[in-house]
Design a protein around this motif. Structure first.
Motif, PDB file in Angstrom:
ATOM      1  N   LYS A   2       0.404  -5.623   2.406  1.00 49.70           N
ATOM      2  CA  LYS A   2       0.126  -4.541   3.343  1.00 49.70           C
ATOM      3  C   LYS A   2       1.433  -3.808   3.615  1.00 49.70           C
ATOM      4  O   LYS A   2       2.501  -4.240   3.189  1.00 49.70           O
ATOM      5  CB  LYS A   2      -0.450  -5.135   4.635  1.00 49.70           C
ATOM      6  CG  LYS A   2      -1.817  -5.766   4.426  1.00 49.70           C
ATOM      7  CD  LYS A   2      -2.809  -4.682   4.067  1.00 49.70           C
ATOM      8  CE  LYS A   2      -4.146  -5.208   3.641  1.00 49.70           C
ATOM      9  NZ  LYS A   2      -5.065  -4.089   3.243  1.00 49.70           N
ATOM     10  N   SER A   3       1.351  -2.711   4.393  1.00 48.99           N
ATOM     11  CA  SER A   3       2.580  -1.949   4.660  1.00 48.99           C
ATOM     12  C   SER A   3       2.967  -2.044   6.127  1.00 48.99           C
ATOM     13  O   SER A   3       2.122  -2.337   6.992  1.00 48.99           O
ATOM     14  CB  SER A   3       2.358  -0.470   4.296  1.00 48.99           C
ATOM     15  OG  SER A   3       1.552   0.128   5.304  1.00 48.99           O
ATOM     16  N   ILE A   4       4.234  -1.798   6.411  1.00 51.82           N
ATOM     17  CA  ILE A   4       4.730  -1.726   7.784  1.00 51.82           C
ATOM     18  C   ILE A   4       5.675  -0.537   7.899  1.00 51.82           C
ATOM     19  O   ILE A   4       6.469  -0.282   6.986  1.00 51.82           O
ATOM     20  CB  ILE A   4       5.428  -3.037   8.241  1.00 51.82           C
ATOM     21  CG1 ILE A   4       5.855  -2.941   9.705  1.00 51.82           C
ATOM     22  CG2 ILE A   4       6.598  -3.417   7.330  1.00 51.82           C
ATOM     23  CD1 ILE A   4       6.228  -4.270  10.343  1.00 51.82           C
ATOM     24  N   ASP A 133      -2.477 -13.053   9.980  1.00 50.01           N
ATOM     25  CA  ASP A 133      -3.868 -13.522   9.958  1.00 50.01           C
ATOM     26  C   ASP A 133      -4.850 -12.375   9.731  1.00 50.01           C
ATOM     27  O   ASP A 133      -5.851 -12.515   9.050  1.00 50.01           O
ATOM     28  CB  ASP A 133      -4.155 -14.118  11.364  1.00 50.01           C
ATOM     29  CG  ASP A 133      -4.738 -15.516  11.263  1.00 50.01           C
ATOM     30  OD1 ASP A 133      -5.418 -15.915  12.236  1.00 50.01           O
ATOM     31  OD2 ASP A 133      -4.480 -16.159  10.231  1.00 50.01           O
ATOM     32  N   LYS A 134      -4.521 -11.213  10.313  1.00 51.76           N
ATOM     33  CA  LYS A 134      -5.454 -10.083  10.312  1.00 51.76           C
ATOM     34  C   LYS A 134      -5.423  -9.285   9.015  1.00 51.76           C
ATOM     35  O   LYS A 134      -6.398  -8.627   8.653  1.00 51.76           O
ATOM     36  CB  LYS A 134      -5.147  -9.150  11.502  1.00 51.76           C
ATOM     37  CG  LYS A 134      -5.454  -9.759  12.849  1.00 51.76           C
ATOM     38  CD  LYS A 134      -6.935 -10.060  12.995  1.00 51.76           C
ATOM     39  CE  LYS A 134      -7.193 -10.975  14.159  1.00 51.76           C
ATOM     40  NZ  LYS A 134      -8.457 -11.710  14.019  1.00 51.76           N
ATOM     41  N   GLY A 135      -4.246  -9.233   8.343  1.00 46.21           N
ATOM     42  CA  GLY A 135      -4.191  -8.540   7.059  1.00 46.21           C
ATOM     43  C   GLY A 135      -4.426  -7.031   7.138  1.00 46.21           C
ATOM     44  O   GLY A 135      -5.106  -6.455   6.298  1.00 46.21           O
ATOM     45  N   LEU A 136      -3.873  -6.400   8.175  1.00 43.85           N
ATOM     46  CA  LEU A 136      -3.966  -4.934   8.284  1.00 43.85           C
ATOM     47  C   LEU A 136      -2.570  -4.323   8.178  1.00 43.85           C
ATOM     48  O   LEU A 136      -1.569  -5.002   8.443  1.00 43.85           O
ATOM     49  CB  LEU A 136      -4.565  -4.544   9.641  1.00 43.85           C
ATOM     50  CG  LEU A 136      -6.041  -4.849   9.882  1.00 43.85           C
ATOM     51  CD1 LEU A 136      -6.424  -4.553  11.336  1.00 43.85           C
ATOM     52  CD2 LEU A 136      -6.925  -4.040   8.939  1.00 43.85           C
ATOM     53  N   ASP A 137      -2.505  -3.038   7.823  1.00 43.46           N
ATOM     54  CA  ASP A 137      -1.224  -2.337   7.847  1.00 43.46           C
ATOM     55  C   ASP A 137      -0.725  -2.264   9.289  1.00 43.46           C
ATOM     56  O   ASP A 137      -1.536  -2.305  10.227  1.00 43.46           O
ATOM     57  CB  ASP A 137      -1.380  -0.908   7.292  1.00 43.46           C
ATOM     58  CG  ASP A 137      -1.682  -0.910   5.800  1.00 43.46           C
ATOM     59  OD1 ASP A 137      -2.258   0.078   5.310  1.00 43.46           O
ATOM     60  OD2 ASP A 137      -1.348  -1.919   5.129  1.00 43.46           O
ATOM     61  N   VAL A 138       0.603  -2.153   9.451  1.00 41.32           N
ATOM     62  CA  VAL A 138       1.211  -2.202  10.781  1.00 41.32           C
ATOM     63  C   VAL A 138       2.077  -0.977  11.038  1.00 41.32           C
ATOM     64  O   VAL A 138       2.800  -0.516  10.150  1.00 41.32           O
ATOM     65  CB  VAL A 138       2.067  -3.485  10.923  1.00 41.32           C
ATOM     66  CG1 VAL A 138       2.877  -3.470  12.224  1.00 41.32           C
ATOM     67  CG2 VAL A 138       1.185  -4.730  10.853  1.00 41.32           C
ATOM     68  N   LEU A 139       1.992  -0.475  12.277  1.00 42.27           N
ATOM     69  CA  LEU A 139       2.915   0.565  12.740  1.00 42.27           C
ATOM     70  C   LEU A 139       3.599   0.037  14.002  1.00 42.27           C
ATOM     71  O   LEU A 139       2.910  -0.344  14.956  1.00 42.27           O
ATOM     72  CB  LEU A 139       2.158   1.857  13.071  1.00 42.27           C
ATOM     73  CG  LEU A 139       2.981   2.962  13.765  1.00 42.27           C
ATOM     74  CD1 LEU A 139       4.098   3.475  12.867  1.00 42.27           C
ATOM     75  CD2 LEU A 139       2.075   4.106  14.208  1.00 42.27           C
ATOM     76  N   VAL A 140       4.924  -0.038  13.997  1.00 42.16           N
ATOM     77  CA  VAL A 140       5.661  -0.438  15.200  1.00 42.16           C
ATOM     78  C   VAL A 140       5.981   0.837  15.986  1.00 42.16           C
ATOM     79  O   VAL A 140       6.629   1.742  15.453  1.00 42.16           O
ATOM     80  CB  VAL A 140       6.971  -1.174  14.868  1.00 42.16           C
ATOM     81  CG1 VAL A 140       7.597  -1.754  16.137  1.00 42.16           C
ATOM     82  CG2 VAL A 140       6.733  -2.275  13.838  1.00 42.16           C
ATOM     83  N   HIS A 141       5.472   0.921  17.220  1.00 37.89           N
ATOM     84  CA  HIS A 141       5.640   2.129  18.039  1.00 37.89           C
ATOM     85  C   HIS A 141       6.664   1.841  19.138  1.00 37.89           C
ATOM     86  O   HIS A 141       6.363   1.176  20.127  1.00 37.89           O
ATOM     87  CB  HIS A 141       4.282   2.521  18.647  1.00 37.89           C
ATOM     88  CG  HIS A 141       4.283   3.815  19.379  1.00 37.89           C
ATOM     89  ND1 HIS A 141       3.162   4.306  20.039  1.00 37.89           N
ATOM     90  CD2 HIS A 141       5.273   4.733  19.614  1.00 37.89           C
ATOM     91  CE1 HIS A 141       3.468   5.457  20.619  1.00 37.89           C
ATOM     92  NE2 HIS A 141       4.724   5.733  20.375  1.00 37.89           N
ATOM     93  N   CYS A 142       7.874   2.348  18.932  1.00 37.89           N
ATOM     94  CA  CYS A 142       8.957   2.141  19.897  1.00 37.89           C
ATOM     95  C   CYS A 142       8.800   3.109  21.073  1.00 37.89           C
ATOM     96  O   CYS A 142       8.605   4.310  20.858  1.00 37.89           O
ATOM     97  CB  CYS A 142      10.303   2.373  19.230  1.00 37.89           C
ATOM     98  SG  CYS A 142      10.631   1.279  17.840  1.00 37.89           S
TER      99      CYS A 142
END
Ligand code: MLT
Length: 235
Positions: A2-4, A133-142
């Motif tokens: 997945k991507s982050i 566990d969830k296996g979704l792409d992630v976006l970290v929102h600062c």
């Protein structure tokens, strides 16, 4: 894989896609650290507000109200935004309505995501395990500071990118840059981040104890999520 990716400020969120992703909102000094500490110390659930007066009005609904602007307790509010203030367990069982300068605004601007998680150093590993566990792409929102980049939230983003490198590809420059910064400075969080502008602001307000707490790793095994009603809850 997945991507982050990393969004450095709520002012830039329109440049990122939130749909279908897990968005991890982070405001190390101090909003998300306080949210994690309050729930771990027995607060039942938290309702975040962008607007100060809308939050204040929740007192009439029996909520404990916590409000901060520019690092200081907002006038007339019972609580400011100190994580340490909740550790005694005195507020266990209460519902908390909360508004802060940046953190609650970032939660508001993350709406539309598949899931919104609350990220902080005291629950870093729990958040990593849940995401894997969830296996979704992630976006970290600062949350940043008033629309600008800040060091502490961005370094947390680097910690998450590094911790997820076996399952999530960092293929955009923000994520790559913060991963490198965390690899270089992650072993000395307290000394490195004591130079951060908001750490200095809090020191000027005589609020050192919160800084130490906010930079302590993995105190809790709690994952904190925004539920369908808009409340922050432990899962
Ligand atoms: C914020 O939302 O900007 C911060 O949490 C500010 C603070 O607590 O000092």
């Amino acid at each position: 894989m997945k991507s982050i990716e990393v969004c450095f400020s709520p002012e830039l969120i329109h440049l990122h896609e939130v749909e279908g992703k897990i968005v991890v909102v982070v405001d190390i000094f101090r909003a998300t650290s306080t949210m994690v500490a309050a729930l771990a110390s027995g607060v039942k659930e938290i309702l975040p507000f962008a607007d100060l007066e809308a939050c204040r009005a929740m007192q009439a609904e029996g909520f404990l109200i916590g409000g901060e602007r520019n690092g200081l307790t907002a006038p007339g509010f019972e609580m400011g935004n100190s994580p340490v203030a909740y550790l005694s367990g005195e507020y266990a069982g209460r519902k908390l309505a909360m508004t802060t300068t940046n953190g609650t605004q970032a939660i508001e601007k993350s709406k539309g995501a598949a899931q919104i998680l609350i990220g902080a150093f005291p629950n870093l590993q729990a958040t990593v395990s849940y995401i894997q566990d969830k296996g979704l792409d992630v976006l970290v929102h600062c949350a940043g500071w008033k629309g600008r980049f800040n060091l502490e939230d961005s370094l947390y983003a680097g910690a998450l990118v590094k911790s997820l490198e076996s399952t999530h590809q960092a293929d955009e420059d923000g994520a790559l840059a913060m991963k490198s910064l965390f690899e270089r400075e992650g072993h000395q969080l307290k000394s490195y981040l004591s130079k951060a502008s908001h750490a200095k602001r809090l020191q000027n307000h005589g609020i050192e104890s919160d800084i130490d707490f906010c930079l302590t790793l993995d105190l809790y095994q709690d994952v904190v999520k925004v539920d369908d009603r808009g409340f922050l809850v432990r899962i």
